[in-house]
Design a protein around this motif. Structure first.
Motif, PDB file in Angstrom:
ATOM      1  N   LEU A 156      -9.807  18.797  26.509  1.00 19.75           N
ATOM      2  CA  LEU A 156     -10.565  19.982  27.175  1.00 19.75           C
ATOM      3  C   LEU A 156     -11.579  20.743  26.206  1.00 19.75           C
ATOM      4  O   LEU A 156     -11.138  21.164  24.882  1.00 19.75           O
TER       5      LEU A 156
ATOM      6  N   LEU B  22     -13.334  24.415  26.204  1.00 18.61           N
ATOM      7  CA  LEU B  22     -13.055  25.429  27.495  1.00 18.61           C
ATOM      8  C   LEU B  22     -13.677  26.656  26.841  1.00 18.61           C
ATOM      9  O   LEU B  22     -13.403  27.367  25.931  1.00 18.61           O
TER      10      LEU B  22
ATOM     11  N   VAL C 179      -4.204  26.433  29.330  1.00 19.67           N
ATOM     12  CA  VAL C 179      -3.955  25.772  27.899  1.00 19.67           C
ATOM     13  C   VAL C 179      -2.653  25.260  27.798  1.00 19.67           C
ATOM     14  O   VAL C 179      -2.325  24.215  27.235  1.00 19.67           O
TER      15      VAL C 179
ATOM     16  N   ALA D 193      -2.295  22.143  29.542  1.00 17.83           N
ATOM     17  CA  ALA D 193      -2.769  20.869  28.872  1.00 17.83           C
ATOM     18  C   ALA D 193      -1.715  20.600  27.624  1.00 17.83           C
ATOM     19  O   ALA D 193      -1.622  19.272  27.314  1.00 17.83           O
TER      20      ALA D 193
ATOM     21  N   VAL E 139      -7.129  21.030  23.206  1.00 15.88           N
ATOM     22  CA  VAL E 139      -7.854  22.109  23.772  1.00 15.88           C
ATOM     23  C   VAL E 139      -8.908  22.444  22.720  1.00 15.88           C
ATOM     24  O   VAL E 139      -8.427  22.841  21.501  1.00 15.88           O
TER      25      VAL E 139
ATOM     26  N   TYR F 288      -3.849  26.589  20.041  1.00  8.86           N
ATOM     27  CA  TYR F 288      -4.615  25.306  20.563  1.00  8.86           C
ATOM     28  C   TYR F 288      -5.106  24.562  19.290  1.00  8.86           C
ATOM     29  O   TYR F 288      -5.164  25.314  18.012  1.00  8.86           O
TER      30      TYR F 288
END
Length: 354
Positions: free
Chosen positions: A92, A94, A106, A109, A116, A128
């Motif tokens: 991802l 984002l 998050v 995920a 991320v 992340y």
């Protein structure tokens, strides 16, 4: 004899399958999901998305990009992220509508082992893989210094007040821009009115400027610190409606085409030019690396309140009329034909933009 032939064929088949899987290096097509926050700021649809998608395609022929724009709606973005995870997204990227409220996304995920990359806005509340953006405090400092320089040239620093139109309170970058501007402006100029503008809305910025003119008086406003170009356009519309014969200096950010034209014709003093190509392409490079199981080293870290996030922070560039040619035009961000419409042609000639 027949048994021996079948045995040989079986060995060849196993060998072919083994060679096929090892040469691909993965389990097939990879999916990267890109989420952008809104479309009122023209950069996202005009630059960030196509540049990101093109870079992914050039690096990974078997990668697919799922794209979503949240139209400044945090609930909509939540649905978009959850849908991408359900569809099996492998990474991802984002750009959060509300960067202080997406930690649960998050975390979802993470639970699926999906990496991320926080794009443009630092996500707080959870760690992340990467953060890619610009040095946002430096952006605010550049805006503040440019405004001070303009006031100094006009001799109006101590003759009135400025209006500060900051960005959306849900965007942590706004706080950085604001901090940087105050680092430079505090103690040097009087701030008559200051706003945190929901949604980065040009319409709301126009209303804020109208309120400021009513409260402070038209002749008392000597400058406007606007955090981006869209809101600068709103503030300029308010001042024109109020009957200003000459507009005070006003700052901006994003190098929107309309803003570059306003800078050349003298309606807007400056913008911050962000090399969005470098930002989008770096995010794409990281996303492709992550879906391939790689994790490149980052040159620095960003503290998001929950830990240190590996970060790539790019340098902003302050652009006034005399710098448009050697920055925005030189980089091919806009072609001269796009900038130099009939209303702007004389100003382009003056600045050597052909």
């Amino acid at each position: 004899m027949r048994a021996r032939v079948f045995a040989v064929l079986a060995l060849l088949l196993v060998s072919a399958c083994s060679n096929g899987s090892s040469s691909s290096g993965d389990s097939g097509e990879k999916t990267i999901a890109l989420f952008l926050p809104e479309s009122k700021t023209t950069r996202y649809e005009a630059f960030d998305r196509p540049l990101f998608e093109a870079k992914v395609k050039s690096l990974c022929g078997d990668c697919k990009v799922i794209y979503s724009n949240a139209d400044q709606d945090a609930a909509k973005q939540q649905q978009q992220v959850e849908a991408a995870l359900t569809q099996g997204a492998d990474a991802l990227v984002l750009d959060a509508v509300d960067a202080s409220a997406v930690a649960p996304l998050v975390n979802q995920a993470k639970q699926k082992d999906v990496p991320v990359v926080a794009y443009d806005r630092l996500i707080s509340g959870i760690t992340y893989e990467y953060y890619v953006s610009f040095n946002n405090v430096r952006v605010g400092e550049m805006q503040g210094q440019a405004l001070l320089d303009a006031l100094g040239k006009a001799g109006t620093t101590a003759k009135g007040q400025i209006v500060m139109i900051n960005g959306a309170p849900t965007d942590p970058s706004s706080a950085d821009y604001k901090k940087g501007a105050h680092n430079v402006l505090d103690g040097k100029v009087k701030v008559g009115r200051e706003f945190d503008t929901p949604d980065w809305s040009p319409d709301k910025a126009q209303q804020e400027m109208e309120q400021s003119i009513t409260a402070l008086g038209r002749d008392q406003i000597v400058g406007v610190l606007s955090a981006n170009d869209g809101m600068a356009g709103g503030a300029i519309a308010a001042m024109k409606r109020a009957g200003y014969s000459a507009l005070p200096p006003i700052t901006g950010q994003d190098a929107e085409l309309a803003a570059v034209q306003r800078i050349l014709t003298g309606e807007q003093y400056m913008t911050i030019y962000l090399d969005i190509r470098s930002e989008a392409e770096k995010a794409a490079e990281l996303a492709v690396a992550l879906v391939r199981g790689q994790k490149p080293d980052a040159p620095t870290q960003a503290d998001n309140g929950s830990g240190k996030v590996p970060a790539f922070l790019l340098d902003p560039i302050a652009v006034t009329a005399d710098k448009v040619k050697d920055t925005i035009v030189k980089d091919g961000f806009y072609k001269p034909a796009e900038i130099c419409t009939a209303e702007v042609k004389a100003a382009c000639t003056r600045e050597g933009i052909q």
